[in-house]
Scaffold this motif. Sequence first.
Motif, PDB file in Angstrom:
ATOM      1  N   LYS A  59       0.847  -1.191   0.000  1.00 14.67           N
ATOM      2  CA  LYS A  59       0.000   0.000   0.000  1.00 14.67           C
ATOM      3  C   LYS A  59       0.884   1.242   0.000  1.00 14.67           C
ATOM      4  O   LYS A  59       1.847   1.323   0.765  1.00 14.67           O
ATOM      5  CB  LYS A  59      -0.907   0.000   1.227  1.00 14.67           C
ATOM      6  N   TRP A  60       0.536   2.208  -0.869  1.00 13.91           N
ATOM      7  CA  TRP A  60       1.226   3.495  -0.914  1.00 13.91           C
ATOM      8  C   TRP A  60       0.457   4.458  -0.021  1.00 13.91           C
ATOM      9  O   TRP A  60      -0.759   4.628  -0.174  1.00 13.91           O
ATOM     10  CB  TRP A  60       1.297   4.005  -2.345  1.00 13.91           C
ATOM     11  N   THR A  61       1.142   5.110   0.936  1.00 13.85           N
ATOM     12  CA  THR A  61       0.471   5.954   1.913  1.00 13.85           C
ATOM     13  C   THR A  61       0.382   7.423   1.507  1.00 13.85           C
ATOM     14  O   THR A  61      -0.275   8.199   2.183  1.00 13.85           O
ATOM     15  CB  THR A  61       1.173   5.868   3.279  1.00 13.85           C
ATOM     16  N   GLY A  62       1.023   7.807   0.410  1.00 16.66           N
ATOM     17  CA  GLY A  62       0.990   9.203  -0.012  1.00 16.66           C
ATOM     18  C   GLY A  62      -0.234   9.526  -0.849  1.00 16.66           C
ATOM     19  O   GLY A  62      -1.000   8.643  -1.240  1.00 16.66           O
ATOM     20  N   GLU A  63      -0.404  10.808  -1.137  1.00 13.38           N
ATOM     21  CA  GLU A  63      -1.548  11.255  -1.931  1.00 13.38           C
ATOM     22  C   GLU A  63      -1.300  11.096  -3.429  1.00 13.38           C
ATOM     23  O   GLU A  63      -2.156  10.628  -4.157  1.00 13.38           O
ATOM     24  CB  GLU A  63      -1.865  12.719  -1.611  1.00 13.38           C
ATOM     25  N   THR A  64      -0.134  11.513  -3.897  1.00 10.47           N
ATOM     26  CA  THR A  64       0.207  11.409  -5.307  1.00 10.47           C
ATOM     27  C   THR A  64       0.769  10.017  -5.575  1.00 10.47           C
ATOM     28  O   THR A  64       1.653   9.556  -4.856  1.00 10.47           O
ATOM     29  CB  THR A  64       1.249  12.481  -5.696  1.00 10.47           C
ATOM     30  N   LEU A  65       0.252   9.345  -6.605  1.00 12.16           N
ATOM     31  CA  LEU A  65       0.697   7.980  -6.900  1.00 12.16           C
ATOM     32  C   LEU A  65       2.006   8.000  -7.683  1.00 12.16           C
ATOM     33  O   LEU A  65       2.142   8.745  -8.658  1.00 12.16           O
ATOM     34  CB  LEU A  65      -0.376   7.243  -7.690  1.00 12.16           C
ATOM     35  N   PRO A  66       2.960   7.161  -7.290  1.00 11.14           N
ATOM     36  CA  PRO A  66       4.250   7.121  -7.979  1.00 11.14           C
ATOM     37  C   PRO A  66       4.230   6.210  -9.202  1.00 11.14           C
ATOM     38  O   PRO A  66       3.298   5.447  -9.418  1.00 11.14           O
ATOM     39  CB  PRO A  66       5.188   6.549  -6.916  1.00 11.14           C
ATOM     40  N   THR A  67       5.292   6.298  -9.985  1.00 10.19           N
ATOM     41  CA  THR A  67       5.556   5.375 -11.082  1.00 10.19           C
ATOM     42  C   THR A  67       6.685   4.455 -10.623  1.00 10.19           C
ATOM     43  O   THR A  67       7.738   4.928 -10.192  1.00 10.19           O
ATOM     44  CB  THR A  67       5.997   6.142 -12.351  1.00 10.19           C
ATOM     45  N   ILE A  68       6.448   3.150 -10.688  1.00 15.89           N
ATOM     46  CA  ILE A  68       7.462   2.180 -10.270  1.00 15.89           C
ATOM     47  C   ILE A  68       8.504   2.087 -11.374  1.00 15.89           C
ATOM     48  O   ILE A  68       8.181   1.844 -12.533  1.00 15.89           O
ATOM     49  CB  ILE A  68       6.834   0.794 -10.011  1.00 15.89           C
ATOM     50  N   GLU A  69       9.764   2.296 -11.024  1.00 15.59           N
ATOM     51  CA  GLU A  69      10.854   2.224 -11.993  1.00 15.59           C
ATOM     52  C   GLU A  69      11.534   0.864 -11.989  1.00 15.59           C
ATOM     53  O   GLU A  69      12.131   0.472 -12.974  1.00 15.59           O
ATOM     54  CB  GLU A  69      11.881   3.320 -11.709  1.00 15.59           C
ATOM     55  N   GLY A  70      11.466   0.138 -10.875  1.00 17.71           N
ATOM     56  CA  GLY A  70      12.096  -1.166 -10.815  1.00 17.71           C
ATOM     57  C   GLY A  70      12.008  -1.771  -9.428  1.00 17.71           C
ATOM     58  O   GLY A  70      11.728  -1.080  -8.452  1.00 17.71           O
ATOM     59  N   LEU A  71      12.219  -3.075  -9.370  1.00 14.07           N
ATOM     60  CA  LEU A  71      12.192  -3.820  -8.111  1.00 14.07           C
ATOM     61  C   LEU A  71      13.440  -4.692  -8.038  1.00 14.07           C
ATOM     62  O   LEU A  71      13.834  -5.286  -9.044  1.00 14.07           O
ATOM     63  CB  LEU A  71      10.954  -4.725  -8.045  1.00 14.07           C
ATOM     64  N   GLU A  72      14.037  -4.768  -6.861  1.00 12.59           N
ATOM     65  CA  GLU A  72      15.177  -5.650  -6.634  1.00 12.59           C
ATOM     66  C   GLU A  72      14.984  -6.366  -5.309  1.00 12.59           C
ATOM     67  O   GLU A  72      14.460  -5.788  -4.355  1.00 12.59           O
ATOM     68  CB  GLU A  72      16.498  -4.862  -6.571  1.00 12.59           C
ATOM     69  N   ILE A  73      15.445  -7.595  -5.250  1.00 14.65           N
ATOM     70  CA  ILE A  73      15.390  -8.362  -4.014  1.00 14.65           C
ATOM     71  C   ILE A  73      16.779  -8.343  -3.388  1.00 14.65           C
ATOM     72  O   ILE A  73      17.768  -8.682  -4.042  1.00 14.65           O
ATOM     73  CB  ILE A  73      14.918  -9.801  -4.286  1.00 14.65           C
ATOM     74  N   ILE A  74      16.830  -7.943  -2.127  1.00 18.22           N
ATOM     75  CA  ILE A  74      18.095  -7.818  -1.405  1.00 18.22           C
ATOM     76  C   ILE A  74      18.238  -9.005  -0.454  1.00 18.22           C
ATOM     77  O   ILE A  74      17.322  -9.336   0.294  1.00 18.22           O
ATOM     78  CB  ILE A  74      18.152  -6.497  -0.603  1.00 18.22           C
ATOM     79  N   ILE A 152      12.210  -1.003  -3.731  1.00 19.20           N
ATOM     80  CA  ILE A 152      11.284  -0.430  -4.706  1.00 19.20           C
ATOM     81  C   ILE A 152      11.872   0.896  -5.166  1.00 19.20           C
ATOM     82  O   ILE A 152      12.082   1.814  -4.360  1.00 19.20           O
ATOM     83  CB  ILE A 152       9.890  -0.209  -4.080  1.00 19.20           C
ATOM     84  N   GLN A 153      12.156   0.974  -6.464  1.00 17.34           N
ATOM     85  CA  GLN A 153      12.633   2.218  -7.045  1.00 17.34           C
ATOM     86  C   GLN A 153      11.447   2.860  -7.749  1.00 17.34           C
ATOM     87  O   GLN A 153      10.762   2.195  -8.523  1.00 17.34           O
ATOM     88  CB  GLN A 153      13.774   1.947  -8.026  1.00 17.34           C
ATOM     89  N   TYR A 154      11.191   4.119  -7.432  1.00 19.34           N
ATOM     90  CA  TYR A 154      10.018   4.778  -7.980  1.00 19.34           C
ATOM     91  C   TYR A 154      10.298   6.241  -8.270  1.00 19.34           C
ATOM     92  O   TYR A 154      11.314   6.795  -7.841  1.00 19.34           O
ATOM     93  CB  TYR A 154       8.829   4.635  -7.027  1.00 19.34           C
ATOM     94  N   GLN A 155       9.387   6.847  -9.004  1.00 18.33           N
ATOM     95  CA  GLN A 155       9.495   8.258  -9.352  1.00 18.33           C
ATOM     96  C   GLN A 155       8.202   8.949  -8.949  1.00 18.33           C
ATOM     97  O   GLN A 155       7.106   8.432  -9.199  1.00 18.33           O
ATOM     98  CB  GLN A 155       9.734   8.422 -10.852  1.00 18.33           C
ATOM     99  N   ILE A 156       8.351  10.097  -8.327  1.00 25.18           N
ATOM    100  CA  ILE A 156       7.194  10.896  -7.944  1.00 25.18           C
ATOM    101  C   ILE A 156       7.547  12.361  -8.184  1.00 25.18           C
ATOM    102  O   ILE A 156       8.614  12.814  -7.769  1.00 25.18           O
ATOM    103  CB  ILE A 156       6.775  10.603  -6.491  1.00 25.18           C
ATOM    104  N   ASN A 157       6.700  13.038  -8.919  1.00 27.28           N
ATOM    105  CA  ASN A 157       6.936  14.447  -9.296  1.00 27.28           C
ATOM    106  C   ASN A 157       8.317  14.639  -9.917  1.00 27.28           C
ATOM    107  O   ASN A 157       9.075  15.522  -9.526  1.00 27.28           O
ATOM    108  CB  ASN A 157       6.750  15.372  -8.095  1.00 27.28           C
ATOM    109  N   ASP A 158       8.649  13.787 -10.876  1.00 27.87           N
ATOM    110  CA  ASP A 158       9.915  13.849 -11.614  1.00 27.87           C
ATOM    111  C   ASP A 158      11.151  13.683 -10.735  1.00 27.87           C
ATOM    112  O   ASP A 158      12.239  14.089 -11.107  1.00 27.87           O
ATOM    113  CB  ASP A 158      10.014  15.155 -12.413  1.00 27.87           C
ATOM    114  N   GLU A 159      10.987  13.103  -9.563  1.00 23.97           N
ATOM    115  CA  GLU A 159      12.109  12.842  -8.675  1.00 23.97           C
ATOM    116  C   GLU A 159      12.206  11.342  -8.417  1.00 23.97           C
ATOM    117  O   GLU A 159      11.237  10.711  -8.005  1.00 23.97           O
ATOM    118  CB  GLU A 159      11.903  13.590  -7.348  1.00 23.97           C
ATOM    119  N   SER A 160      13.376  10.764  -8.677  1.00 22.21           N
ATOM    120  CA  SER A 160      13.575   9.335  -8.452  1.00 22.21           C
ATOM    121  C   SER A 160      13.889   9.088  -6.980  1.00 22.21           C
ATOM    122  O   SER A 160      14.699   9.790  -6.375  1.00 22.21           O
ATOM    123  CB  SER A 160      14.724   8.810  -9.307  1.00 22.21           C
ATOM    124  N   LYS A 161      13.225   8.080  -6.417  1.00 17.58           N
ATOM    125  CA  LYS A 161      13.425   7.714  -5.016  1.00 17.58           C
ATOM    126  C   LYS A 161      13.479   6.193  -4.916  1.00 17.58           C
ATOM    127  O   LYS A 161      13.167   5.493  -5.869  1.00 17.58           O
ATOM    128  CB  LYS A 161      12.273   8.244  -4.159  1.00 17.58           C
TER     129      LYS A 161
END
Length: 174
Positions: A59-74, A152-161
């Motif tokens: 579940k994403w807890t923020g208001e603006t929905l992100p775009t998932i850029e990639g997933l990695e298992i650590i 989880i690598q994602y982008q929200i408001n043109d910022e990668s997180k």
Amino acid sequence: MNKVRWLLISPLLVIVAFMGYFVVDANSDKGEFVNVSHTGAHAKVFNEYLDVYIGHTYKWTGETLPTIEGLEIIKDDGSVLKETDPSIYIETFIDPNNQTDLYYGFSPDMREVVGEYEQPDDFNMTENEMTVVFKVTMHEQNYQFDLSDLKIQYQINDESKQQTVPLKSFVFHH
């Protein structure tokens, strides 16, 4: 005198309003992913079936929905799980319909759901929950779960997180 006071106060009010807007806007995009499911499979399922699909809902807890850029298992040692790992192979997908819990074997219904899986690269979230599907192929029968996090690598408001979420064991031995 009132005109002078008005000329001094009105720009100050405009500046305070803009600052308030930017503070609210900056805080509205704060959010995080939280694992809200605990699906797993017993080890004997992996002995009987080559591929097992395990869905975990986040579940994403923020208001603006992100775009998932990639997933990695650590792994426990901090390294990324590779395709060449001798004990386990996991491929990640996103179930856009959030239907996957646990699938193994083949049925027409399962084939339809699996056929709709999407790659986790540039996946636009359309609701605040997403189901990450782990397609697990076990190479060692006595595999000891050594996976610690899902990155989880994602982008929200043109910022990668990126965020790491603890990956609870989904291979049960008994």
